[in-house]
Each structure stands twice: as structure tokens, then as C-alpha cells.
Design a protein around this motif. Structure first.
Motif, PDB file in Angstrom:
ATOM      1  N   VAL A  17       0.810  -1.259  -0.195  1.00 25.43           N
ATOM      2  CA  VAL A  17      -0.078  -0.057   0.027  1.00 25.43           C
ATOM      3  C   VAL A  17       0.871   1.213  -0.231  1.00 25.43           C
ATOM      4  CG1 VAL A  17      -1.684   1.206   1.197  1.00 25.43           C
ATOM      5  CG2 VAL A  17      -1.918  -1.290   0.996  1.00 25.43           C
ATOM      6  N   MET A  59       2.263   1.713  -3.374  1.00 26.00           N
ATOM      7  CA  MET A  59       1.598   2.497  -4.573  1.00 26.00           C
ATOM      8  C   MET A  59       0.909   3.870  -4.087  1.00 26.00           C
ATOM      9  SD  MET A  59      -1.458  -0.488  -5.189  1.00 26.00           S
ATOM     10  CE  MET A  59      -1.811  -0.817  -3.287  1.00 26.00           C
ATOM     11  N   LEU A  60       1.169   4.144  -2.785  1.00 23.32           N
ATOM     12  CA  LEU A  60       0.852   5.491  -2.339  1.00 23.32           C
ATOM     13  C   LEU A  60       1.989   6.515  -2.809  1.00 23.32           C
ATOM     14  CD1 LEU A  60      -1.183   7.419  -1.000  1.00 23.32           C
ATOM     15  CD2 LEU A  60      -0.036   6.777   1.191  1.00 23.32           C
ATOM     16  N   VAL A  86      -5.449   4.259  -4.282  1.00 21.83           N
ATOM     17  CA  VAL A  86      -4.716   3.402  -3.660  1.00 21.83           C
ATOM     18  C   VAL A  86      -5.725   2.188  -2.954  1.00 21.83           C
ATOM     19  CG1 VAL A  86      -3.220   2.630  -1.618  1.00 21.83           C
ATOM     20  CG2 VAL A  86      -2.629   4.617  -3.203  1.00 21.83           C
ATOM     21  N   SER A 115      -6.342  -1.555  -3.896  1.00 20.28           N
ATOM     22  CA  SER A 115      -6.001  -2.551  -2.847  1.00 20.28           C
ATOM     23  C   SER A 115      -7.375  -3.468  -2.554  1.00 20.28           C
ATOM     24  CB  SER A 115      -5.844  -1.711  -1.322  1.00 20.28           C
ATOM     25  OG  SER A 115      -4.605  -0.998  -1.333  1.00 20.28           O
TER      26      SER A 115
END
Length: 438
Positions: A10, A13-14, A31, A35
């Protein structure tokens, strides 16, 4: 996947989304959706239903209505001469202590923070007056700029505080009690700053040239008159909250009305001031509220992924002591403060850190104050220190020069955080007094 692997995925991705220049609230939403779809095999339809429900609920929280009102107060004061009158009123009083008018930075930011709620607004409003005044009177620029950088961050800690409202909504903690909890820690840190300035000035009087004005009764009378507008606002806003007459949101409305009346009486309430202040308040409030809604979506996503629960279990297995956990979280927040603003730090981190501190038996009310102090540290650390950016524009110094001037005050704030951890009652005494008085 383990909780650590999920959390890292996570986070990657952020960071990637932010690295492409995506707005923070959109990055949080993207995100969250990615997810749920790719890690939990949710359909886009199910994800949309979940997220729209969460956004609607988060956006309609009554406590959020205080944010645009407090922001509007700060915008109005920024565009009038209330701040200049604050400086004129404090200057004769500050001249009594070693360090003399350098204390106008600290005292001015402390008082202005009690009617504003924003660190950036506090620094900019006080700084646009004191920087030029102190320079023209031959004061040491290292202390002048450094003390303003440190004291300006008190806009987040001394109530009313926008970050505290955000934390209160997300952590489901009483905003009024959070406001009360921030008073003594804010005064403690302000006292550490003033003590440092006095020690430096006592060791080297050339840092603060002798004053030309003596504090006579007429001078003191004029000072009180100049301090009256800010004094009225502080009493109306904080007094209405702690007396139980008004909620923080109602007190914000009272504060805005009083500010409009004061600017009108002083004949400074023009259509331009009204439009500019409303426009500035709407822009900042929209950013904050959109971040809160997106953070609520991410928080729910993290819950579906069981990251907070598994992370809490993992930390529990490490058997960290109370102070060890606080130290780890302090380092974590200082690192976040290098890159993010206070509201973003709060909304992005709480889904993970709040379950940890609750599981460790730490009072969420105390943690809210501690978190704000950590965020304040980020305001004066490069590369993304907002107070540093403001002072860079005001002084034409490089960002690293301003950061170096602010470093002693960074250390003093760390000492304040350590005292807060060692003596939690510094933050908890006033809220407990409020509860006992009811």
C-alpha cells in the motif's frame, strides 16, 4: 501476505501515485480502490458502493463545520491590522525581559494561535510584521528568524487547532477536551523558547539592542488597547468552549462573527477583504475536508486488509515498553514530517498508529497532543517544512539557512515532547479538570 507486506505494498502504491504528481486525496482514493480490487478481489461495483458510503458519512461529520470557520477567522485577521496592533501591544511588555523584542515573535505567535488554528497562517501573519521591525532595530537575525519558525508552529498546538479537529473526528475523541489538552503543552514549549532567548541574550546583550521606550503607565495603557481585539477573540472563542456555553463549532461561528464586527468597527471590512478571505478559506477547507474523506476510505480499506489488527498483534509480540513504543512512533512521525503536511500525516497514519496506542494502553487524548507536537517538528524541518517556506519568502534566505536558524528550536520542541511523554498530566490535567467540573 503478512500485514507488513500488505502495508508495504500500500505504501509503495501511495508513494508511486504521489511521485507522479497526483493530488493527495486522489492518490488515497486510487490506492484504496486498487487495494480492494487487486488484493481482496472486490468488484468495482462493490468497491464503489463501499467508498461512496464512507465518503458521504465522513463528509457529513458535524465537527468538520468548525474547520472552514476557524480558517476564515485566520484569513480575516491576516488581511487586517489586528496582527500589527498585537505587535505594538506586546513590544513594550517584551522589552522588560532579556531578549527584549525577540519575545514578540513567541508571545505574538502564542496569542495569535489562540484565534487562528493554522501554523502557516500564524507564521505568515506575525512574521510579515516582526521580521522587518526586528531587522530595522538591529536584532540578531538568527534568533529573530529561528524563534519565529519555532513559535509559528504553535498554531497547531494551542487551541483552536485545525489538526486537532481532524484528529478528534478520526479518533472519535472530544475536540473540546483536545483543545484543553493542548494549552499547557503549548505554553510549556513557548516557555522553553523564551527561556532560550533570554539565556542567549543574557550571554550576549548585542543580540538584542537596548530599547528606546520605557514602560510607563500611558505606554502600558496603549498596549492594553492594542491587545484588546485579540484578547476579545480569545475570550469569546476559548471562553465559550471551556465554560460549556458552546461547542467548538459554535465557538468558531462566534469567533467569525466577532472578527467581522471588529474589522467593521476598525473600518477595514471592505468587499475585497471579504471576498479574498472567503476565497482563501474555501480553498483550504476544501483541501482539508477532501483529505479527511479520502483518509476515511483508506482507513476502511486497511481494516478490510486487516493491517491495523495484524500490525498491533505484531507489535504486541515484540513486547515493546511504553516509552519504547512512543520513541518508535516519534521517529516515524518525524520522518513523515520531512515530506508531508500535518493534516496529511494525521489522516494517512492514524489507521495504523491509533490501534497500536490503544492496544498499548496509551490515552488517545494524550496521543492527540503528542501527535500534534510531532507534526509541529515537521513544520520546521526540510525539505517540506511549511514554516520554512514562508520564512524563506519573507527573508529571502535559502531554505537550508532558515532551517539552520530554526534548529535550536527544533531541539527545544523535542525536549518539550520528552517532558510530555515523561509527565502525561501536562496534557491531561485540564481535560480531567473539565470533566470533574461537570
Amino acid at each position: 501476505m503478512s500485514s507488513v507486506e500488505v502495508a508495504l505494498a500500500v505504501l509503495v502504491m501511495l508513494v508511486a501515485a504521489l511521485g507522479f504528481g497526483v493530488w493527495i486525496f486522489i492518490a488515497l482514493l486510487l490506492v484504496s480502490v486498487a487495494s480492494l480490487v487487486f488484493m481482496l478481489d472486490f468488484t468495482f461495483l462493490k468497491t464503489g458502493v463501499i467508498n461512496s458510503t464512507i465518503i458521504l458519512r465522513a463528509s457529513s461529520a458535524w465537527e468538520l463545520s468548525a474547520i472552514p470557520l476557524f480558517v476564515w477567522m485566520g484569513e480575516l485577521i491576516f488581511r487586517t491590522d489586528i496582527a500589527r496592533r498585537l505587535f505594538n501591544g506586546l513590544a513594550p511588555i517584551a522589552n522588560l525581559a532579556p531578549g527584549r523584542m525577540l519575545h514578540t515573535n513567541i508571545m505574538g505567535c502564542t496569542l495569535f494561535a489562540a484565534v487562528c488554528g493554522s501554523s502557516a497562517a500564524t507564521t505568515a501573519t506575525v512574521g510579515k510584521i516582526t521580521i522587518k521591525e526586528l531587522k530595522s532595530r538591529g536584532y540578531d537575525e538568527t534568533l529573530a528568524i529561528g524563534s519565529l519558525a519555532g513559535a509559528g508552529s504553535l498554531g497547531l498546538l494551542i487551541p483552536p487547532s485545525i489538526v486537532m479537529i481532524v484528529y478528534g473526528v478520526l479518533a472519535e475523541v472530544s475536540v473540546a477536551k483536545l483543545f484543553a489538552a493542548g494549552i499547557l503543552p503549548g505554553l510549556l514549549i513557548a516557555g522553553l523558547y523564551s527561556g532560550y532567548v533570554m539565556l542567549r541574550a543574557a550571554a550576549n546583550p548585542a543580540l538584542a539592542p537596548a530599547a528606546k521606550v520605557r514602560l510607563t503607565l500611558p505606554v502600558l495603557g496603549r498596549s492594553m488597547v492594542d491587545l484588546l481585539p485579540v484578547g476579545i477573540l480569545v475570550v469569546l472563542v476559548l471562553g465559550s468552549i471551556y465554560s460549556g456555553i458552546a461547542t467548538p463549532t459554535e465557538a468558531a461561528a462566534v469567533g467569525v462573527f466577532a472578527t467581522l464586527v471588529l474589522t467593521g468597527v476598525q473600518k477595514q471590512l471592505s468587499w475585497t477583504v471579504l471576498y479574498d478571505s472567503l476565497y482563501g478559506a474555501i480553498k483550504l477547507s476544501a483541501v482539508i475536508c477532501s483529505l479527511l474523506a479520502a483518509a476515511a476510505v483508506l482507513s476502511t480499506t486497511m481494516g478490510y486488509l486487516r493491517v491495523p489488527q495484524q500490525t498491533s498483534e505484531m507489535i504486541a509480540r515484540l513486547d515493546l515498553g511504553h516509552y519504547q513504543l512512543i520513541l518508535v512512533l516519534a521517529v516515524f512521525y518525524i520522518i513523515l514530517g520531512l515530506f508531508l503536511d500535518g493534516v496529511s500525516i494525521t489522516v494517512m497514519s492514524l489507521p495504523i498508529t491509533l490501534p497500536l496506542i490503544v492496544a498499548a494502553g496509551i490515552d488517545p487524548l494524550w496521543f492527540g497532543v503528542f501527535l500534534v507536537v510531532m507534526i509541529e517538528l515537521g513544520q520546521i524541518t526540510p525539505p517540506i517544512g511549511f514554516n520554512l517556506f514562508i520564512l524563506q519568502r519573507l527573508t529571502d534566505k535559502s531554505i537550508l539557512t532558515v532551517a539552520w536558524y530554526a534548529f535550536p528550536f527544533f531541539v527545544l520542541m523535542c525536549i518539550g515532547a520528552a517532558l510530555l511523554a515523561a509527565f502525561p498530566q501536562i496534557a491531561l490535567w485540564l481535560p480531567e479538570l473539565m470533566t470533574a467540573a461537570k
